[in-house]
Structure formats: C-alpha cells, structure tokens
Design an enzyme around this catalytic site. Structure first.
Site, PDB file in Angstrom:
ATOM      1  N   PRO A 288       0.817  -1.214   0.000  1.00  0.00           N
ATOM      2  CA  PRO A 288       0.000   0.000   0.000  1.00  0.00           C
ATOM      3  C   PRO A 288       0.855   1.270   0.000  1.00  0.00           C
ATOM      4  O   PRO A 288       1.936   1.301   0.578  1.00  0.00           O
ATOM      5  CB  PRO A 288      -0.792  -0.107   1.304  1.00  0.00           C
ATOM      6  CG  PRO A 288      -0.006  -1.013   2.176  1.00  0.00           C
ATOM      7  CD  PRO A 288       0.803  -1.900   1.294  1.00  0.00           C
ATOM      8  N   ARG A 290      -1.023   4.917  -0.722  1.00  0.00           N
ATOM      9  CA  ARG A 290      -1.999   5.917  -0.274  1.00  0.00           C
ATOM     10  C   ARG A 290      -2.555   5.623   1.114  1.00  0.00           C
ATOM     11  O   ARG A 290      -2.731   6.520   1.932  1.00  0.00           O
ATOM     12  CB  ARG A 290      -3.152   5.924  -1.285  1.00  0.00           C
ATOM     13  CG  ARG A 290      -4.158   7.024  -1.081  1.00  0.00           C
ATOM     14  CD  ARG A 290      -5.388   6.820  -1.983  1.00  0.00           C
ATOM     15  NE  ARG A 290      -5.080   6.386  -3.307  1.00  0.00           N
ATOM     16  CZ  ARG A 290      -4.936   7.198  -4.368  1.00  0.00           C
ATOM     17  NH1 ARG A 290      -5.110   8.484  -4.218  1.00  0.00           N
ATOM     18  NH2 ARG A 290      -4.648   6.702  -5.559  1.00  0.00           N
ATOM     19  N   ARG A 327      -3.972  16.475  -8.534  1.00  0.00           N
ATOM     20  CA  ARG A 327      -4.975  15.405  -8.587  1.00  0.00           C
ATOM     21  C   ARG A 327      -6.377  15.872  -9.007  1.00  0.00           C
ATOM     22  O   ARG A 327      -7.046  15.168  -9.767  1.00  0.00           O
ATOM     23  CB  ARG A 327      -5.032  14.655  -7.257  1.00  0.00           C
ATOM     24  CG  ARG A 327      -3.683  13.987  -6.896  1.00  0.00           C
ATOM     25  CD  ARG A 327      -3.779  13.003  -5.742  1.00  0.00           C
ATOM     26  NE  ARG A 327      -4.485  11.809  -6.106  1.00  0.00           N
ATOM     27  CZ  ARG A 327      -5.744  11.566  -5.861  1.00  0.00           C
ATOM     28  NH1 ARG A 327      -6.453  12.442  -5.162  1.00  0.00           N
ATOM     29  NH2 ARG A 327      -6.326  10.462  -6.276  1.00  0.00           N
ATOM     30  N   CYS A 358      -1.779  29.757 -14.106  1.00  0.00           N
ATOM     31  CA  CYS A 358      -2.375  30.341 -15.288  1.00  0.00           C
ATOM     32  C   CYS A 358      -2.981  29.203 -16.100  1.00  0.00           C
ATOM     33  O   CYS A 358      -2.432  28.785 -17.128  1.00  0.00           O
ATOM     34  CB  CYS A 358      -1.293  31.066 -16.069  1.00  0.00           C
ATOM     35  SG  CYS A 358      -1.982  32.165 -17.263  1.00  0.00           S
ATOM     36  N   TYR A 387       0.502  11.237  -3.039  1.00  0.00           N
ATOM     37  CA  TYR A 387       0.487  11.713  -4.419  1.00  0.00           C
ATOM     38  C   TYR A 387       0.274  13.224  -4.525  1.00  0.00           C
ATOM     39  O   TYR A 387      -0.380  13.696  -5.459  1.00  0.00           O
ATOM     40  CB  TYR A 387      -0.574  10.947  -5.231  1.00  0.00           C
ATOM     41  CG  TYR A 387      -0.370   9.450  -5.204  1.00  0.00           C
ATOM     42  CD1 TYR A 387       0.739   8.866  -5.832  1.00  0.00           C
ATOM     43  CD2 TYR A 387      -1.245   8.602  -4.522  1.00  0.00           C
ATOM     44  CE1 TYR A 387       0.946   7.490  -5.784  1.00  0.00           C
ATOM     45  CE2 TYR A 387      -1.042   7.227  -4.480  1.00  0.00           C
ATOM     46  CZ  TYR A 387       0.054   6.682  -5.105  1.00  0.00           C
ATOM     47  OH  TYR A 387       0.255   5.328  -5.063  1.00  0.00           O
TER      48      TYR A 387
HETATM   49  N1  LLP Z   1       2.139  -1.146  -6.252  1.00  0.00           N
HETATM   50  C1  LLP Z   1       2.177  -0.841  -7.546  1.00  0.00           C
HETATM   51  C2  LLP Z   1       2.855  -1.727  -8.481  1.00  0.00           C
HETATM   52  C3  LLP Z   1       1.576   0.334  -8.000  1.00  0.00           C
HETATM   53  O1  LLP Z   1       1.596   0.614  -9.282  1.00  0.00           O
HETATM   54  C4  LLP Z   1       0.961   1.210  -7.076  1.00  0.00           C
HETATM   55  C5  LLP Z   1       0.370   2.458  -7.506  1.00  0.00           C
HETATM   56  C6  LLP Z   1       0.977   0.845  -5.718  1.00  0.00           C
HETATM   57  C7  LLP Z   1       1.559  -0.347  -5.337  1.00  0.00           C
HETATM   58  C8  LLP Z   1       0.380   1.691  -4.645  1.00  0.00           C
HETATM   59  O2  LLP Z   1      -0.972   1.964  -4.828  1.00  0.00           O
HETATM   60  P1  LLP Z   1      -1.803   2.666  -3.647  1.00  0.00           P
HETATM   61  O3  LLP Z   1      -1.793   1.735  -2.472  1.00  0.00           O
HETATM   62  O4  LLP Z   1      -1.135   3.964  -3.334  1.00  0.00           O
HETATM   63  O5  LLP Z   1      -3.145   2.872  -4.215  1.00  0.00           O
HETATM   64  N2  LLP Z   1      -1.096   9.149  -8.901  1.00  0.00           N
HETATM   65  C9  LLP Z   1      -2.323   8.417  -8.675  1.00  0.00           C
HETATM   66  C10 LLP Z   1      -2.064   7.049  -8.128  1.00  0.00           C
HETATM   67  C11 LLP Z   1      -1.220   6.200  -9.030  1.00  0.00           C
HETATM   68  C12 LLP Z   1      -0.926   4.867  -8.423  1.00  0.00           C
HETATM   69  C13 LLP Z   1       0.007   4.103  -9.264  1.00  0.00           C
HETATM   70  N3  LLP Z   1       0.403   2.861  -8.712  1.00  0.00           N
HETATM   71  C14 LLP Z   1      -3.198   9.219  -7.732  1.00  0.00           C
HETATM   72  O6  LLP Z   1      -2.813  10.309  -7.343  1.00  0.00           O
HETATM   73  O7  LLP Z   1      -4.317   8.805  -7.406  1.00  0.00           O
END
Ligand code: LLP
Length: 428
Positions: A288, A290, A327, A358, A387
């Site tokens: 995880p 986020r 975001r 801008c 993020y």
């Molecule tokens: N593992 C892999 C291989 C991933 O690609 C990602 C996220 C994670 C773990 C972690 O995911 P999380 O637990 O954070 O959901 N910029 C976007 C999120 C892109 C996530 C990409 N991969 C946003 O601001 O929502």
C-alpha cells in the site's frame, strides 16, 4: 477528520500542533504530515496483517510520498519499500534503507536503473517485459550475481476507480498478459537464465479501491497461473505480491473499510485456492501507498483574492494549487477543507477554491461549504499526504512547498521550501 481537534483559540489542531502557527512559522503553501498517523498505519499493518497471517511481508509504495525521513520511518517499523525509478531507489539507498527489502517496479526500467538495482542488491526486481528480463540477466551475469525477480502479470480484472489509476485490466501498459502463448515465453526464458532467479508473481489492480472484489478476482486468476506453471514447468511460486490500492477518505462521500477487510479476505482466498490446487502457501506481500500516508497529510494555504461573480460563483484564490496538488485536474479528485483559523465556525458559504496557476483547470475544490472565508485566512485541505508532494511540479515557476512533520505537539522541518534560485539552478 483523523488527527484533528479544535484548539481553544478556534485554530485547527493537527497531531497536537496549531496549524495557523505552523503556517506562520513555515509559510504557505505547506505540506504537514502527522508522524503519529503514519506510524499508526504502519503498526496496523503489522498487527492486522503481518502478525495475524504468518509468512507475509508488507512494503510501502514510496511513489505515494517519498522523503528520506519517510524511508527511515518505514525502515524503523520493519517494512519494505516499493520503488519505481532509479531516483526513488537512489533516495532510498541514501536514506540508509536496507536494499534487500526493496521491490523495484516499473514498466520500462532503463539499463542504468537495472545496473543500480543489481549493484545495490535490491530484494526483488519486478520484471515487466522481455527486454528488461534479458537486460537484467546480462547485467547480473556480468557481475557474477543472480537477481531475484517476480513477474508482474496483468490479471485482466477491471477495478472500480478512475481509469487513469486502474492498472490490472488486460489493455494496460503494465504487466505480462496471462495468455498462455505469451506467458510461456517469459517463464521458459527466465527458468533457463543463470543471472535471474524467478521467485513468483506480482499484480496491482488499481488504486483508491473501496471494495475488495477486484483483489479477490485477481487472486483467483493468479493462483490459477500458479497452478498451471507448476504443472507445465514444475515451478513453485514462493512470492505472491498482491499490490496495494486500498482506499482512503477524501470527503464524507468515501467510506473506506479497514485494512483487514481487504487483507483477511485476500489471505483467505489465497489459502483456499492454494489448498484447492495442492500448492504450498507462498509468502504473501502487500504494497500500500496511499493507505499509509494519504490521511496523514494536510496542506495549508493562505487565502488571497476572493472574487464574487453574482449569480454564478465565488472564487477563493489560494497561494498554491495545481503545482502542489495536480490530482483534481488529473483525476477530478475531490477534497475537503476548512478555514483553519475559525475551524469551529459554521460552514455557511459555498465557494470554489482556485489555485494560482495560469490554467483554467487549476481548481482545487469546486463548490465547498466553508466558514465565510476572508483574505488572509489559512485554508487546511485534508488527505493530501499521498500523491501530492510526490507529484508536485514547478509549473509557472512556482516553488514546491516545504514538508513539516508533526508529532504530538512538536513540529520539525522535513523538506525545505524550494527557492526561486532552486528554480533556475540547473540552467546554464
Ligand atoms: N504497487 C504498484 C505496483 C503500484 O503501481 C501502485 C500504484 C501501488 C503499489 C500503490 O498503490 P496505492 O496503495 O497507493 O493505491 N497518482 C495516482 C495514483 C497512481 C498509483 C500508481 N500505482 C493518484 O494520485 O491517485
């Protein structure tokens, strides 16, 4: 909101710190991260996943929020790290992070990045394509080493999230399709190589998921793969990385479930399928991002211009926006916020919070009820811990904010604010 309590002087308190005083001390925009909340999440992982389910491991997806201090905090709680670039890997190593606990992801790692991974001895390289597999094998052989790898596979499940952060569907730039004609080439090749040791598989279905069904469907698909590769190649899966994606609360419309809602069900499904197929239990890994840092962060802004367009809307301008939080513009993400210096006041005025870029799309929060905002007020936006800092840019030559870490009433600078000189420092 997590970590929040109202101070005696109507100021919003975050992990025991007066946010208005923080804004004054460090300036705005300012990222404020609660160490207490981050450590609570890291410990929840330990208590409800690692200790409840033997033979498991957890890594923090550092793309969500990577600083040297965060790397050290994750290391101190015994977790691993997911990195996706040479830059993230380099920073983790510079923070003293134990490289054997690092998972190195990415759909197009460069030769230079693969060399760095081998040199640092990262725990697992998560291989995404044949080009990378061959390059990594050659680099490891050159050094007389053997790199441990997982294959990132595409389970072909759709997740209920914004399509830009959905990654597990068949039509994806990430991962190896499970079509037997394709996967055979990878597995056959890897098993014949001396420079790599295949230890298992990885998938990541998507991000900000509030239900566990996509994870469970992916487990169904990937355990079938485990069964088939055992039958076809005699290969026994040792590591099964189940990805991240567990959702958090941005606004009251989100109802995130506890981590165990995901992980207990996922582990039960892995056990059930492995039992059914006569496979030994692999080491299960979650990653995880986020979920660990999202709700542990807030951003403080100073309100400047207030522009009322009669009969249309009132724009409240803040001193940041798209560069520190892309975001809303990228994903239509919704945020909640309060006027930090009158946090107990009635939220009686509906306004639109606009950033200072801008760019017409630089709207942080459309139609939010706030306590009658005035110029000079401090606005606290919630759930900006993931993020935001990691995705910040310098569009319009706006310096990136500082990061302050707070813990039980104490504050310390973790990342200093960028200066205008920083903005031109690379120019010749
Ligand atoms: N593992 C892999 C291989 C991933 O690609 C990602 C996220 C994670 C773990 C972690 O995911 P999380 O637990 O954070 O959901 N910029 C976007 C999120 C892109 C996530 C990409 N991969 C946003 O601001 O929502």
């Amino acid at each position: 909101m997590a970590g929040a309590q109202s101070g005696t002087d109507r100021h919003f308190m975050f992990d025991g710190c007066d946010t208005v005083a923080l804004a004054k001390k460090y300036g705005t925009p300012l990222y404020v991260m609660s160490e207490t909340l981050i450590r609570e999440r890291l410990r929840e992982i330990r208590d409800t996943f690692l200790e409840r389910h033997p033979w498991t491991f957890a890594v923090f997806a550092s793309k969500a929020f990577q600083t040297l201090e965060m790397c050290r905090m994750v290391a101190s709680e015994g977790l691993g790290l997911d990195v996706v670039s040479g830059g993230e890997l380099y920073a983790a190593a510079r923070a003293g992070f134990p490289c054997d606990r690092i998972f190195f992801h990415g759909n197009n790692k460069t030769i230079e990045e693969l060399r760095l991974a081998v040199e640092y001895g990262v725990g697992r390289v998560v291989v995404d394509n044949l080009y990378e597999l061959e390059a990594l094998n050659a680099i490891a052989l050159e050094r007389g080493m053997r790199a441990k790898i997982l294959f990132r596979v595409t389970p072909g499940v759709d997740s209920h999230t914004h399509r830009f952060i959905s990654t597990g569907q068949l039509d994806s730039k990430f991962g190896i399709p499970l079509d037997p004609r394709v996967r055979g080439r990878y597995i056959g090749a890897a098993l014949a190589m001396k420079g790599v040791e295949l230890t298992g598989f990885h998938f990541h279905v998507g991000s900000q998921l509030l239900e566990n069904d996509s994870h469970l469907k992916a487990i169904e698909v990937v355990t079938r793969l485990m069964r088939d590769v055992k039958a076809d190649y005699g290969f026994e899966t040792k590591d099964l990385n189940l990805g991240g994606g567990f959702g958090v609360r941005y606004t009251d419309a989100d109802e995130p479930k506890p981590l165990a809602y995901f992980t207990d069900a996922m582990m039960a499904e892995v056990r059930r399928r492995c039992g059914e197929y006569g496979l030994p239990m692999p080491r299960a890994i979650i990653e995880p991002g986020r979920w660990i840092v999202g709700e542990a962060g807030i951003t403080l802004y100073t309100i400047g211009s207030i522009k009322e367009i009669p009969g249309v809307r009132t724009y409240v301008g803040v001193d940041g926006g798209l560069p520190d939080n892309p975001r809303p513009a990228l994903y239509g993400a919704r945020y909640d916020a309060i006027v930090a210096n009158r946090c107990d006041g009635p939220r009686s005025r509906v306004v639109t919070v606009a950033g200072k870029c801008c760019e017409t799309g630089d709207i942080l929060i459309r139609d939010i009820a706030l306590c009658e905002p005035e110029s000079g007020d401090i606005l606290a936006v919630f759930t900006t811990g993931a993020y935001n800092h990691s995705m910040a840019s310098n569009y319009n030559r706006i310096p990136r904010p500082a990061v302050v870490m707070v813990r039980e009433g104490r504050d310390r600078l973790s990342v200093r604010r960028e200066t205008w000189d920083d903005l031109i420092a690379r120019e010749i």
